[in-house]
Motif scaffolding. Structure first.
Motif, mmCIF file in Angstrom:
data_model
loop_
_atom_site.group_PDB
_atom_site.id
_atom_site.type_symbol
_atom_site.label_atom_id
_atom_site.label_comp_id
_atom_site.label_asym_id
_atom_site.label_seq_id
_atom_site.Cartn_x
_atom_site.Cartn_y
_atom_site.Cartn_z
ATOM 1 N N UNK A 36 -3.322 -105.124 -53.932
ATOM 2 C CA UNK A 36 -2.287 -105.329 -54.929
ATOM 3 C C UNK A 36 -1.998 -104.002 -55.618
ATOM 4 N N UNK A 37 -0.755 -103.847 -56.100
ATOM 5 C CA UNK A 37 -0.372 -102.661 -56.839
ATOM 6 C C UNK A 37 0.129 -103.088 -58.217
ATOM 7 N N UNK A 38 -0.208 -102.277 -59.218
ATOM 8 C CA UNK A 38 0.240 -102.545 -60.578
ATOM 9 C C UNK A 38 0.906 -101.295 -61.137
ATOM 10 N N UNK A 87 0.474 -95.459 -59.527
ATOM 11 C CA UNK A 87 0.199 -96.832 -59.964
ATOM 12 C C UNK A 87 -1.299 -97.079 -59.864
ATOM 13 N N UNK A 88 -1.705 -98.279 -60.289
ATOM 14 C CA UNK A 88 -3.096 -98.735 -60.128
ATOM 15 C C UNK A 88 -3.118 -99.635 -58.897
ATOM 16 N N UNK A 89 -4.133 -99.457 -58.050
ATOM 17 C CA UNK A 89 -4.242 -100.225 -56.815
ATOM 18 C C UNK A 89 -5.547 -101.007 -56.830
ATOM 19 N N UNK A 90 -5.434 -102.301 -56.539
ATOM 20 C CA UNK A 90 -6.594 -103.190 -56.551
ATOM 21 C C UNK A 90 -6.808 -103.787 -55.167
ATOM 22 N N UNK A 91 -8.041 -103.698 -54.697
ATOM 23 C CA UNK A 91 -8.449 -104.379 -53.480
ATOM 24 C C UNK A 91 -9.039 -105.734 -53.885
ATOM 25 N N UNK A 104 -11.683 -109.315 -57.365
ATOM 26 C CA UNK A 104 -10.952 -108.053 -57.407
ATOM 27 C C UNK A 104 -11.907 -106.878 -57.591
ATOM 28 N N UNK A 105 -11.562 -105.759 -56.971
ATOM 29 C CA UNK A 105 -12.270 -104.523 -57.248
ATOM 30 C C UNK A 105 -11.847 -103.962 -58.597
ATOM 31 N N UNK A 106 -12.503 -102.915 -59.065
ATOM 32 C CA UNK A 106 -12.215 -102.344 -60.386
ATOM 33 C C UNK A 106 -10.918 -101.557 -60.452
ATOM 34 N N UNK A 107 -10.320 -101.266 -59.288
ATOM 35 C CA UNK A 107 -9.051 -100.559 -59.280
ATOM 36 C C UNK A 107 -9.194 -99.063 -59.054
ATOM 37 N N UNK A 108 -8.156 -98.481 -58.433
ATOM 38 C CA UNK A 108 -8.048 -97.033 -58.240
ATOM 39 C C UNK A 108 -6.709 -96.582 -58.791
ATOM 40 N N UNK A 109 -6.764 -95.618 -59.687
ATOM 41 C CA UNK A 109 -5.541 -95.092 -60.277
ATOM 42 C C UNK A 109 -5.044 -93.927 -59.433
ATOM 43 N N UNK A 110 -3.898 -94.103 -58.788
ATOM 44 C CA UNK A 110 -3.308 -93.063 -57.953
ATOM 45 C C UNK A 110 -2.263 -92.306 -58.772
ATOM 46 N N UNK A 111 -2.447 -91.004 -58.874
ATOM 47 C CA UNK A 111 -1.480 -90.152 -59.586
ATOM 48 C C UNK A 111 -0.873 -89.176 -58.586
ATOM 49 N N UNK A 112 0.430 -89.245 -58.418
ATOM 50 C CA UNK A 112 1.110 -88.345 -57.498
ATOM 51 C C UNK A 112 1.703 -87.194 -58.303
ATOM 52 N N UNK B 39 -9.795 -101.723 -68.993
ATOM 53 C CA UNK B 39 -9.979 -100.447 -68.268
ATOM 54 C C UNK B 39 -11.389 -100.324 -67.691
ATOM 55 N N UNK B 40 -11.442 -99.974 -66.403
ATOM 56 C CA UNK B 40 -12.728 -99.771 -65.747
ATOM 57 C C UNK B 40 -13.426 -101.033 -65.285
ATOM 58 N N UNK B 41 -12.913 -102.194 -65.702
ATOM 59 C CA UNK B 41 -13.549 -103.465 -65.337
ATOM 60 C C UNK B 41 -12.708 -104.278 -64.364
ATOM 61 N N UNK B 42 -11.500 -103.843 -64.102
ATOM 62 C CA UNK B 42 -10.634 -104.595 -63.198
ATOM 63 C C UNK B 42 -10.207 -105.914 -63.802
ATOM 64 N N UNK B 43 -10.007 -106.908 -62.964
ATOM 65 C CA UNK B 43 -9.610 -108.242 -63.413
ATOM 66 C C UNK B 43 -10.828 -109.156 -63.419
ATOM 67 N N UNK B 44 -10.986 -109.853 -64.512
ATOM 68 C CA UNK B 44 -12.083 -110.820 -64.604
ATOM 69 C C UNK B 44 -11.501 -112.213 -64.845
ATOM 70 N N UNK B 45 -12.007 -113.157 -64.080
ATOM 71 C CA UNK B 45 -11.462 -114.516 -64.102
ATOM 72 C C UNK B 45 -12.013 -115.287 -65.294
#
Lengths: 114, 111
Positions: A36-38, A87-91, A104-112, B39-45
């Motif tokens: 997912x992208x945010x 954007x922020x990318x979530x696996x 969901x993973x914690x997310x990766x912030x991609x900065x171009x 921030x840093x924790x992602x999504x929590x249900x």
């Protein structure tokens, strides 16, 4: 129980350079996988998904991800990034069992960088 | 186009207030979810629901409750808001184990 790891919290990359965002998961059962992208100040939207069939899946805006069962990975790649990809990318992973929740993973912030 | 809407984009409340966050989806999805994003924790249900009148606790239900009286509407309730509930709240809906469709989010600040 399932879990998702995104090793890189922040990834800066120059415009038109390639990028890879890493995702590893753990699960004792078969899974579906998602990216997912945010974009800033928005909700999440689906970028691509693996449900079955070909292990290489593509999005309409040039991203691709490959499901690697032996390495339990689902890395996201793009050969040439644009400013608009910032954007922020979530696996995310869910089991193929009916009515399972999504992890969901914690997310990766991609900065171009221009 | 699937549409998930949330009642407010930004909300400021005081400690101890009762807070209602509403989510509506227009695609007849059975499954609906509430997450918080930090921030840093992602999504929590927080909570989820597989059908009308049904609700299940997620990973962090403490301090929250939910209501699903109609299929298209899933409400999150903070019975007595606290400062540690300041967060971005995201609602989502889906069909079975396929992709989730998210609302735009509500950024809640509790003072």
């Amino acid at each position: 129980a399932q879990s998702v790891t995104q090793l890189d919290s922040q990834v800066p990359v120059f415009e038109e350079a390639p990028v890879e965002l890493r995702c590893n998961y753990s699960s004792s059962v078969s899974v579906y996988l998602f990216w997912y992208v945010q974009y800033p100040n928005q909700g999440l939207q689906l970028l691509l998904k693996y449900l079955s069939g070909s292990t290489l899946v593509e999005s309409i805006n040039g991203f691709e991800a490959e499901f690697n069962k032996s390495q339990t990975s689902f890395h996201l790649r793009k050969p040439s990034v644009h400013i608009s990809d910032t954007a922020e990318y979530f696996c995310a992973v869910t089991s193929k069992t009916s009515y399972d929740t999504v992890i969901f993973g914690p997310g990766t912030s991609l900065s171009v960088i221009p | 186009d699937v549409k998930v809407t949330q009642s407010s984009r930004y909300l400021v409340k005081r400690t101890g207030e009762k807070v209602f966050l509403e989510c509506v989806q227009d695609m007849d999805h059975e499954n609906m979810f509430w997450y918080r994003q930090d921030p840093g924790l992602g999504l929590r249900l927080i909570y989820f629901s597989y059908d009308v009148k049904m609700k299940e606790k997620g990973d962090i239900p403490e301090g929250y409750s939910v209501s699903r009286e109609k299929k298209e509407r899933f409400s999150l309730i903070l019975e007595s808001a606290s400062t540690n509930q300041t967060s971005m709240y995201l609602c989502a809906s889906r069909v079975e184990n396929n992709e989730q469709f998210f609302g735009p989010g509500t950024r809640l600040t509790v003072l």
